[in-house]
Design an enzyme around this catalytic site. Structure first.
Site, PDB file in Angstrom:
ATOM      1  N   ASP A  54      19.123 -55.347  49.963  1.00 11.25           N
ATOM      2  CA  ASP A  54      19.246 -56.610  49.226  1.00 11.25           C
ATOM      3  C   ASP A  54      17.991 -57.442  49.472  1.00 11.25           C
ATOM      4  O   ASP A  54      17.667 -57.760  50.614  1.00 11.25           O
ATOM      5  CB  ASP A  54      20.503 -57.366  49.685  1.00 11.25           C
ATOM      6  CG  ASP A  54      20.902 -58.459  48.719  1.00 11.25           C
ATOM      7  OD1 ASP A  54      20.013 -59.188  48.241  1.00 11.25           O
ATOM      8  OD2 ASP A  54      22.109 -58.587  48.429  1.00 11.25           O
ATOM      9  N   SER A 107      22.484 -61.427  43.401  1.00  9.84           N
ATOM     10  CA  SER A 107      22.950 -60.128  43.898  1.00  9.84           C
ATOM     11  C   SER A 107      24.221 -59.644  43.199  1.00  9.84           C
ATOM     12  O   SER A 107      24.413 -58.444  43.032  1.00  9.84           O
ATOM     13  CB  SER A 107      23.207 -60.213  45.404  1.00  9.84           C
ATOM     14  OG  SER A 107      22.001 -60.476  46.069  1.00  9.84           O
ATOM     15  N   ASP A 316      17.764 -59.761  52.543  1.00  5.20           N
ATOM     16  CA  ASP A 316      17.844 -60.922  51.649  1.00  5.20           C
ATOM     17  C   ASP A 316      18.002 -62.216  52.429  1.00  5.20           C
ATOM     18  O   ASP A 316      17.389 -63.233  52.111  1.00  5.20           O
ATOM     19  CB  ASP A 316      19.031 -60.710  50.703  1.00  5.20           C
ATOM     20  CG  ASP A 316      19.284 -61.907  49.803  1.00  5.20           C
ATOM     21  OD1 ASP A 316      18.440 -62.171  48.933  1.00  5.20           O
ATOM     22  OD2 ASP A 316      20.332 -62.562  49.964  1.00  5.20           O
ATOM     23  N   HIS A 320      15.568 -65.414  52.265  1.00  5.29           N
ATOM     24  CA  HIS A 320      15.979 -66.779  51.921  1.00  5.29           C
ATOM     25  C   HIS A 320      15.521 -67.758  52.994  1.00  5.29           C
ATOM     26  O   HIS A 320      15.218 -68.908  52.693  1.00  5.29           O
ATOM     27  CB  HIS A 320      17.499 -66.856  51.775  1.00  5.29           C
ATOM     28  CG  HIS A 320      18.005 -66.338  50.463  1.00  5.29           C
ATOM     29  ND1 HIS A 320      17.715 -66.943  49.259  1.00  5.29           N
ATOM     30  CD2 HIS A 320      18.774 -65.267  50.159  1.00  5.29           C
ATOM     31  CE1 HIS A 320      18.296 -66.264  48.268  1.00  5.29           C
ATOM     32  NE2 HIS A 320      18.934 -65.243  48.788  1.00  5.29           N
TER      33      HIS A 320
HETATM   34 MG    MG Z   1      23.993 -58.384  49.010  1.00  6.11          MG
HETATM   35 ZN    ZN Z   2      19.736 -63.570  47.830  1.00  7.99          ZN
END
Ligand code: MG
Ligand code: ZN
Length: 548
Positions: A54, A107, A316, A320
């Site tokens: 991700d 996502s 991910d 972020h």
């Molecule tokens: Mg995810």
């Molecule tokens: Zn994200």
């Protein structure tokens, strides 16, 4: 009568023509490009293992590769990542991933498009462009008699795993998603997010439900429910034949063919503190590689084959947070997981492994700068006889890679320590950051992390944007959306120059992501193209199920 080959070509032409003339909200076809070899025999794919990093754009893959091959103290003795090994033996394409009607994907939408092969709107789970439930590759595999599995280091009900076996209007409906995952009868489900599977009353420390769960988990998982009802999904799972496991040793010893593992209140342990202590004998949570190994053991017993989705979901989260040290550790975790998968798949000729991402997060990159321009030095070559080697800019020391590895906590952990502490001064924050990062922050830098501004994007009816003030972001502030979490990004900003790193934002970018495929060669080469994620979904479903 029309010859089959001619009919095929005509159909392909029609599909290509409709593709070229249709607006981007029309389904993209999985048709071969016109110059693709025709009529070739496709080796049958028995099993598919889909790994989703991700937020893992090409830049994030590059961070792993630079670290492995060029960090002075790389933890890879031979510099060989599982990712590079897979690419050497397989194929690679690129894929865009935008939602049906927008530029940038989240996502939930992206995983939905991969899972269903159909365009989807933003933030929905398992729905088509109209908002109707769309069958997923996992559901189709199960209907065809294959075993199925979902693994993530976030939560089982989080967007990426959810999109493969649930159908709801919004990714935040995690209590409903938990019920649907159970109804979908996914054989192996291993992740965090216990909070959506236990009755509301379990939040009360005096309740029987709470006490039973504390005893059941040995205190290793925080017991608090997010449910609004008394549904006990663990009991339902057991009644339906699942073996429920809640820590590493239970997972290792499990013999069930249907396995539900919930190892954390929310996201599973992650970040440098946990990847660095991977071999800690007191560790109660399994790691993502351990989850993958167990899932492969259980699922590969099915003679009919299996579909397994493995998500490394915290790449991910690091993106972020604009946290490059955390990001490196998440990429290392991803690569160790991929190694387990490749060890399994490379022993067989019937298993297709597909590695991709749902999008890129943060617009991450090493960049050259005007800070710390190097002094003149000598180069031995003929061009430098009588001339110093003196580039105009700081192109970044390789030692930065080792220093990123040395980070011992995530920016999230650091802000947590600060928020729980008594001392709210910039000095206190600087001390916490400097204890855990090899890159040091000044007191002024820490003050910039704590600075506030009025929230000029105020929205009354919004979970985050109803706030009156926001952390002060000096550039592209509209692209830093997550309220108090933006303070983590500001740590990233304060350390950026030393880390030789820049970040474009705190959200996602449209950057095309890699699609690496390994397995039967004629299957893997189907991904060697520039496509959209709906096409990745279509090709994968066709390869797994088309021949059955
Ligand atoms: Mg995810
Ligand atoms: Zn994200």
């Amino acid at each position: 009568m029309m010859k089959p080959r001619l009919l095929c070509l005509l159909m392909a032409a029609v599909m290509l023509a409709s593709c070229a003339s249709s607006p981007p909200d029309k389904p993209l076809t999985a048709a071969e490009p016109d110059d693709a070899p025709k009529n070739k025999k496709i080796t049958k794919v028995k099993n598919v293992i889909l790994l989703i990093g991700d937020g893992m754009g090409p830049q994030q893959m590059g961070l792993l590769q630079e670290y492995a091959t060029r960090a002075p103290n790389s933890t890879y003795p031979d510099g060989l990542t599982a990712m590079a090994r897979m690419m050497d033996a397989g194929t690679m394409g690129l894929s865009t991933h935008g939602p049906v009607d927008k530029l940038v994907v989240d996502s939930a939408c992206s995983a939905t498009q991969l899972a269903t092969g159909q365009p989807a709107p933003s933030e929905v789970i398992g729905l088509d462009a109209n908002g109707d439930p769309a069958p997923t590759i996992l559901e189709r595999a199960r209907a065809a008699g294959l075993s199925t599995g979902l693994i993530s280091d976030t939560r089982l009900t989080h967007a990426t795993p959810a999109a493969f076996a649930a159908h709801v209007a919004h990714r935040s409906m995690e209590n409903e998603i938990a019920e649907q995952l159970l109804t979908a009868r996914v054989d192996v489900m291993l992740s965090g997010g216990l909070r959506h599977w236990i009755p509301a009353s379990a939040s009360d420390p005096q309740s029987a439900a709470h006490k039973a769960l504390v005893e059941r988990t040995g205190g290793s998982v925080r017991i608090k429910s997010k449910r609004k009802d008394e549904h006990d999904l663990l009991a339902q799972a057991q009644a339906a034949g699942y073996q429920v496991v809640m820590n590493k040793s239970e997972l290792m010893e499990a013999k069930g063919r249907q396995l539900l593992g919930l190892f954390a209140y929310s996201g599973m342990h992650s970040g440098p503190a946990h990847t660095l202590r991977r071999d800690d004998p007191d560790r109660t949570q399994p790691t993502l590689p351990e989850l993958a190994t167990k899932a492969l053991e259980v699922l590969s017993a099915d003679e009919d084959g299996f579909f397994l989705m493995i998500e490394a979901g915290q790449i991910d989260w690091a993106g972020h947070a604009n946290d490059a040290g955390w990001l490196l550790h998440e990429m290392l975790k991803f690569d160790q997981t991929l190694k387990r998968v490749m060890d399994f798949a490379s022993q067989r000729d019937d298993t297709l492994v597909v590695v991709t991402a749902d999008h890129e997060t943060g617009g991450f990159g090493f960049a050259y700068s005007r800070a710390g321009v190097p002094n003149a030095s000598a180069l031995p070559g003929a061009a430098f006889v009588g001339r110093a080697y003196k580039p105009n800019h700081n192109f970044g020391d390789l030692a930065v890679l080792d220093r990123l590895y040395k980070q011992t906590a995530t920016f999230e952990d650091m802000m947590g320590l600060y928020d729980r502490g008594q001392d709210k001064s910039p000095e206190a924050l600087a001390a916490i950051i400097n204890q855990h990062s090899d890159f040091k922050i000044s007191v002024e830098g820490a003050a910039s992390v704590l600075a506030r501004e009025p929230n000029t994007f105020h929205h009354d009816d919004h979970k985050i944007l109803s706030a009156d003030t926001f952390p002060l972001v000096n550039d592209f502030e509209a692209f830093y959306v997550f309220g108090e979490e933006v303070r983590m990004d500001l740590i990233g900003r304060a350390l950026a120059q030393e880390q030789q790193v820049t970040w474009a934002n705190g959200t996602h970018t449209h950057t095309p992501v890699a699609v690496i495929a390994y397995g039967p060669p004629q299957a893997a080469e189907r991904y060697s193209r520039f496509m959209h994620h709906t096409v990745v979904g279509q090709i994968t479903a066709e390869l797994l199920l088309g021949h059955r």
